[in-house]
Design a protein around this motif. Structure first.
Motif, PDB file in Angstrom:
ATOM      1  N   LYS A 163      18.612  24.213  -8.754  1.00 12.20           N
ATOM      2  CA  LYS A 163      19.925  24.296  -8.105  1.00 12.20           C
ATOM      3  C   LYS A 163      20.505  22.910  -7.873  1.00 12.20           C
ATOM      4  O   LYS A 163      21.719  22.697  -8.034  1.00 12.20           O
ATOM      5  CB  LYS A 163      19.815  25.051  -6.779  1.00 12.20           C
ATOM      6  CG  LYS A 163      21.173  25.351  -6.145  1.00 12.20           C
ATOM      7  CD  LYS A 163      21.046  26.315  -4.978  1.00 12.20           C
ATOM      8  CE  LYS A 163      22.431  26.691  -4.454  1.00 12.20           C
ATOM      9  NZ  LYS A 163      22.354  27.650  -3.326  1.00 12.20           N
ATOM     10  N   TYR A 166      21.770  21.661 -11.226  1.00 10.04           N
ATOM     11  CA  TYR A 166      22.940  22.442 -11.624  1.00 10.04           C
ATOM     12  C   TYR A 166      24.167  22.040 -10.813  1.00 10.04           C
ATOM     13  O   TYR A 166      25.264  21.872 -11.354  1.00 10.04           O
ATOM     14  CB  TYR A 166      22.664  23.935 -11.459  1.00 10.04           C
ATOM     15  CG  TYR A 166      23.878  24.796 -11.613  1.00 10.04           C
ATOM     16  CD1 TYR A 166      24.441  25.023 -12.866  1.00 10.04           C
ATOM     17  CD2 TYR A 166      24.499  25.371 -10.503  1.00 10.04           C
ATOM     18  CE1 TYR A 166      25.583  25.796 -13.014  1.00 10.04           C
ATOM     19  CE2 TYR A 166      25.632  26.150 -10.635  1.00 10.04           C
ATOM     20  CZ  TYR A 166      26.175  26.358 -11.895  1.00 10.04           C
ATOM     21  OH  TYR A 166      27.302  27.128 -12.025  1.00 10.04           O
ATOM     22  N   LYS A 170      27.757  20.629 -11.924  1.00 10.34           N
ATOM     23  CA  LYS A 170      28.970  21.354 -11.520  1.00 10.34           C
ATOM     24  C   LYS A 170      29.955  20.417 -10.811  1.00 10.34           C
ATOM     25  O   LYS A 170      31.169  20.558 -10.942  1.00 10.34           O
ATOM     26  CB  LYS A 170      28.559  22.507 -10.596  1.00 10.34           C
ATOM     27  CG  LYS A 170      29.678  23.492 -10.293  1.00 10.34           C
ATOM     28  CD  LYS A 170      29.860  24.480 -11.415  1.00 10.34           C
ATOM     29  CE  LYS A 170      30.908  25.526 -11.041  1.00 10.34           C
ATOM     30  NZ  LYS A 170      30.439  26.435  -9.990  1.00 10.34           N
ATOM     31  N   SER A 199      15.449  28.654 -15.806  1.00 10.29           N
ATOM     32  CA  SER A 199      16.263  28.707 -14.590  1.00 10.29           C
ATOM     33  C   SER A 199      17.203  29.904 -14.560  1.00 10.29           C
ATOM     34  O   SER A 199      17.710  30.356 -15.589  1.00 10.29           O
ATOM     35  CB  SER A 199      17.092  27.422 -14.482  1.00 10.29           C
ATOM     36  OG  SER A 199      18.024  27.521 -13.421  1.00 10.29           O
ATOM     37  N   TYR A 201      20.033  29.668 -13.504  1.00 11.20           N
ATOM     38  CA  TYR A 201      21.378  29.111 -13.680  1.00 11.20           C
ATOM     39  C   TYR A 201      21.691  28.796 -15.140  1.00 11.20           C
ATOM     40  O   TYR A 201      22.685  28.125 -15.435  1.00 11.20           O
ATOM     41  CB  TYR A 201      21.532  27.832 -12.845  1.00 11.20           C
ATOM     42  CG  TYR A 201      21.281  28.033 -11.376  1.00 11.20           C
ATOM     43  CD1 TYR A 201      22.262  28.563 -10.551  1.00 11.20           C
ATOM     44  CD2 TYR A 201      20.053  27.713 -10.809  1.00 11.20           C
ATOM     45  CE1 TYR A 201      22.026  28.760  -9.204  1.00 11.20           C
ATOM     46  CE2 TYR A 201      19.804  27.905  -9.457  1.00 11.20           C
ATOM     47  CZ  TYR A 201      20.798  28.433  -8.662  1.00 11.20           C
ATOM     48  OH  TYR A 201      20.560  28.632  -7.322  1.00 11.20           O
ATOM     49  N   ASP A 204      25.085  30.199 -16.319  1.00  8.04           N
ATOM     50  CA  ASP A 204      26.154  29.438 -15.648  1.00  8.04           C
ATOM     51  C   ASP A 204      26.343  28.100 -16.347  1.00  8.04           C
ATOM     52  O   ASP A 204      27.483  27.691 -16.640  1.00  8.04           O
ATOM     53  CB  ASP A 204      25.784  29.178 -14.182  1.00  8.04           C
ATOM     54  CG  ASP A 204      25.431  30.439 -13.416  1.00  8.04           C
ATOM     55  OD1 ASP A 204      26.249  30.881 -12.605  1.00  8.04           O
ATOM     56  OD2 ASP A 204      24.331  30.984 -13.637  1.00  8.04           O
TER      57      ASP A 204
END
Length: 269
Positions: A163, A166, A170, A199, A201, A204
């Motif tokens: 996270k 990521y 982002k 992951s 993510y 995403d």
């Protein structure tokens, strides 16, 4: 009023001379150990630390050193003094590698570091240390008593690092064209996809990689747009193949439509 004052002083005197205070002041180590046991039974681990400070040096080098050291480490852990409990558990392993509590100490040292891992938005140095320590326990005791719990904690910490990485990517994406946002985002998402293959993510990251590349391309100098949109199309193909049912599929299809519209309007006849 005078009588009340006398009673108050008597209460304070009796309290100050209670069993705990007597144990602290006693020269009898057995009395101190007995009080530690009493405090452990009541869950008053923090209160026992002053007694441990007095007796740990006394028992060093004796047969009682190991059981006293493991209890001291436990008291520190339960008092949430994790940096000190980690140190004491690790010291226990070094001093008593063949002791029956060596496995417990290795796990609890790792768990102490796990407790120091902060929320994902902060520096993750302690998280990485905790992962290393937990993996060390798993490697030494793959079928150990604490292996299932250790594996759960490893997954949690890995997710936290996922996270963190990521969210950094982002953040670049949110900068847009300001300060090279899209360029940095593309690099960060590509690295994330490679470095975090399992992951949650991943889809995403794949989508925002596509979107970052598209925005970077469409806002480039005219002579560079086609080449950069072609790269965005490659990212779309990868995304669509890997995540056909992604929540981002509709948005990804919309970007593809814009790429195709640009190409149809700018292709030489």
């Amino acid at each position: 009023m005078k009588n009340l004052l006398i009673v108050f002083i008597l209460v304070l005197t009796l309290t100050s001379c209670g069993p705990y205070q007597k144990a602290l002041k006693s020269e009898d180590n057995a009395t101190k150990v007995a009080m530690i046991d009493t405090l452990f039974e009541k869950g008053k681990y923090g209160k026992s630390l002053a007694l441990f400070d007095q007796i740990i040096p006394v028992y060093r080098g004796t047969d009682s050193a190991a059981p006293m050291a493991i209890k001291y480490a436990k008291a520190l852990y339960e008092d949430e003094s994790y940096i000190n409990s980690a140190y004491q558990y690790e010291r226990f392993i070094q001093s008593h590698p063949q002791n029956e509590n060596a496995q417990l100490a290795l796990f609890m040292a790792a768990k102490s570091h796990y407790q120091m891992s902060p929320i994902y938005s902060k520096d993750q140095t302690d998280t990485k240390i905790a992962l290393t320590k937990l993996q060390e326990y798993i490697d030494v005791y793959p079928s150990g008593d604490y292996a299932p719990e250790a594996n759960i904690m490893v997954e949690e910490l890995r997710d936290k690092l996922d996270k963190k990485s990521y969210e950094i990517a982002k953040q670049y994406h949110h900068f847009g064209n300001f300060r090279g946002g899209y360029i940095n985002a593309i690099s960060a998402f590509e690295n994330f996809i490679l470095d975090h293959p399992g992951s949650d993510y991943q889809d995403d990251a794949q989508f925002y990689l596509l979107e970052s590349q598209y925005e970077y391309g469409i806002n480039s100098f005219p002579q560079l747009v086609a080449e950069r949109l072609a790269k965005a199309k490659e990212y779309y193909d990868t995304f669509a193949k890997r995540y056909p049912n992604s929540e981002y599929k509709e948005d990804a299809d919309y970007i593809l439509a814009k790429i195709e519209d640009y190409n149809s309007k700018n292709t030489s006849k």
